[in-house]
Design a protein around this motif. Structure first.
Motif, PDB file in Angstrom:
ATOM      1  N   GLU A 187      35.088  40.891 124.809  1.00 24.46           N
ATOM      2  CA  GLU A 187      34.188  41.082 123.966  1.00 24.46           C
ATOM      3  C   GLU A 187      35.130  42.161 122.405  1.00 24.46           C
ATOM      4  OE1 GLU A 187      31.316  43.826 124.695  1.00 24.46           O
ATOM      5  OE2 GLU A 187      29.960  42.713 125.723  1.00 24.46           O
TER       6      GLU A 187
ATOM      7  N   LYS B  70      37.031  38.740 121.054  1.00 17.26           N
ATOM      8  CA  LYS B  70      36.265  37.872 120.450  1.00 17.26           C
ATOM      9  C   LYS B  70      35.902  38.556 119.027  1.00 17.26           C
ATOM     10  CE  LYS B  70      33.702  35.388 124.323  1.00 17.26           C
ATOM     11  NZ  LYS B  70      32.941  35.202 124.373  1.00 17.26           N
ATOM     12  N   ARG B  71      36.258  39.321 118.715  1.00 14.55           N
ATOM     13  CA  ARG B  71      35.517  40.163 117.734  1.00 14.55           C
ATOM     14  C   ARG B  71      36.540  40.442 116.501  1.00 14.55           C
ATOM     15  NH1 ARG B  71      36.308  45.336 115.841  1.00 14.55           N
ATOM     16  NH2 ARG B  71      37.008  46.351 118.625  1.00 14.55           N
TER      17      ARG B  71
END
Length: 354
Positions: free
Chosen positions: A33, A36-37
């Protein structure tokens, strides 16, 4: 605990290079995560190699500089600081903010689960300049002067330069949650306080040499010197012996006797069986009774004037000289041994058979 191996880029004075990244067979969900951020370009992250490639490229970016903490340091030595009644004005004019920045050199998600940071060259240079221009001046002014003070101060600066270039901060891998775009980031969860304490621990004071221990030389006590004979204690002993002999020396009043040697020999040749003294009267009475019902009768020892013969003992009488107070008398009314006064018999302790 297995040894912690760091890449060559983590060594002192080593240039920056691509960070060393080690991922396990399964990637944590929070890391996926985070990647992806922070990525502007959307890329698939479905396998471990894809995560490895994405993380390596992000951390290798020139702008991937992390802010570890900030230090409030004086702008000048203490003697040159501005004095003001308002503490806020004094703090603004006398202090500066130094940002401690670093880049990631090592990521281990398998064995140690840690991330290693190395200080940037700009941060190292700022810390070295502050140590040389401000910290060294203050610590030198706080110590007294000795012959090798400048040499020790130069050595202190060199040691700090080596220490700050070797400095590597290691923390848990969860610190990658602070990752931002282009690989930059900052420490979260209070990790900045740990970095600040570690950096300030590199500023060591200038320690003067310990005082020299001076051996106190105590003077050797002198023995009393002798001004007389070689053995200074012998005259005293001879004098005591001479005094005791004088007190017992016999002074004869007879013209036939010229010294006390003859009288002393007479006393030495006389035995105890030749000495006859009257028996002393008994000073006590004892009760005598023949029957219990008859009145008590008392018995007293009779007085006797017959000569009393002392019991002969086996121990010899020690040879003693005559007292000087007795005079030998050939013809006298006193009873005794040629001038012995019976009134002075208490002066001589003679054994009696009681």
């Amino acid at each position: 605990m297995p040894p912690i191996l760091l890449p060559a880029s983590a060594a002192a004075f080593a240039p920056r290079s691509t960070p060393n990244v080690v991922l396990g067979s399964k990637v944590e969900r929070w890391l996926t995560e985070t990647l992806k951020r922070t990525n502007r370009v959307k890329r698939p992250l479905n396998s471990v190699p894809q995560h490895f490639r994405c993380l390596t490229e992000t951390l290798s970016h020139p702008s991937a500089i992390w802010s570890l903490c900030s230090l409030m340091l004086p702008k000048a030595p203490e003697s040159e600081l501005r004095k003001d009644e308002n503490p806020l004005v004094e703090a603004l004019f006398n202090h500066q903010m130094v940002a401690i920045e670093a880049y990631i050199v090592h990521v281990d998600m398998v064995s140690q689960h840690e991330v290693a940071f190395k200080l940037t060259p700009e941060t190292i240079e700022a810390l070295v300049d502050y140590h040389k221009d401000i910290h060294s001046v203050d610590t030198a002014a706080a110590t007294w002067h000795w012959s090798e003070k400048e040499v020790q101060l130069k050595k202190l600066q060199d040691d700090f330069k080596q220490a700050v270039n070797r400095f590597v901060y290691r923390t848990t891998a969860i610190a990658l949650e602070g990752l931002e775009e282009d690989g930059a980031g900052e420490l979260l969860r209070g990790k900045s306080d740990e970095v600040r304490s570690a950096i300030m621990g590199l500023f060591l004071p200038l320690l003067p040499p310990p005082p020299r221990v001076v051996d106190v030389v105590r003077p050797t006590p002198l023995l009393p010197s002798s001004t007389g004979a070689e053995n200074w204690w012998q005259p005293t002993m001879s004098q005591r012996q001479h005094t005791s002999m004088d007190s017992w020396r016999m002074v004869s009043s007879s013209p036939n006797t010229t010294s006390s040697d003859a009288t002393s020999s007479m006393w030495a040749s006389m035995a105890m069986n030749e000495m006859q003294l009257p028996s002393p009267s008994s000073s006590f009475s004892e009760t005598y009774s023949t029957e219990c019902d008859s009145p008590p009768q008392f018995y007293s020892a009779p007085m006797t004037t017959a000569p009393y013969t002392a019991a002969v003992t086996t121990a010899p009488i020690p040879q003693l000289p005559l007292p000087s107070t007795l005079l030998q008398q050939q013809c006298s009314t006193s009873m005794g041994f040629g001038g012995f006064d019976w009134g002075r018999y208490q002066d001589f302790a003679l054994p009696f058979a009681m």
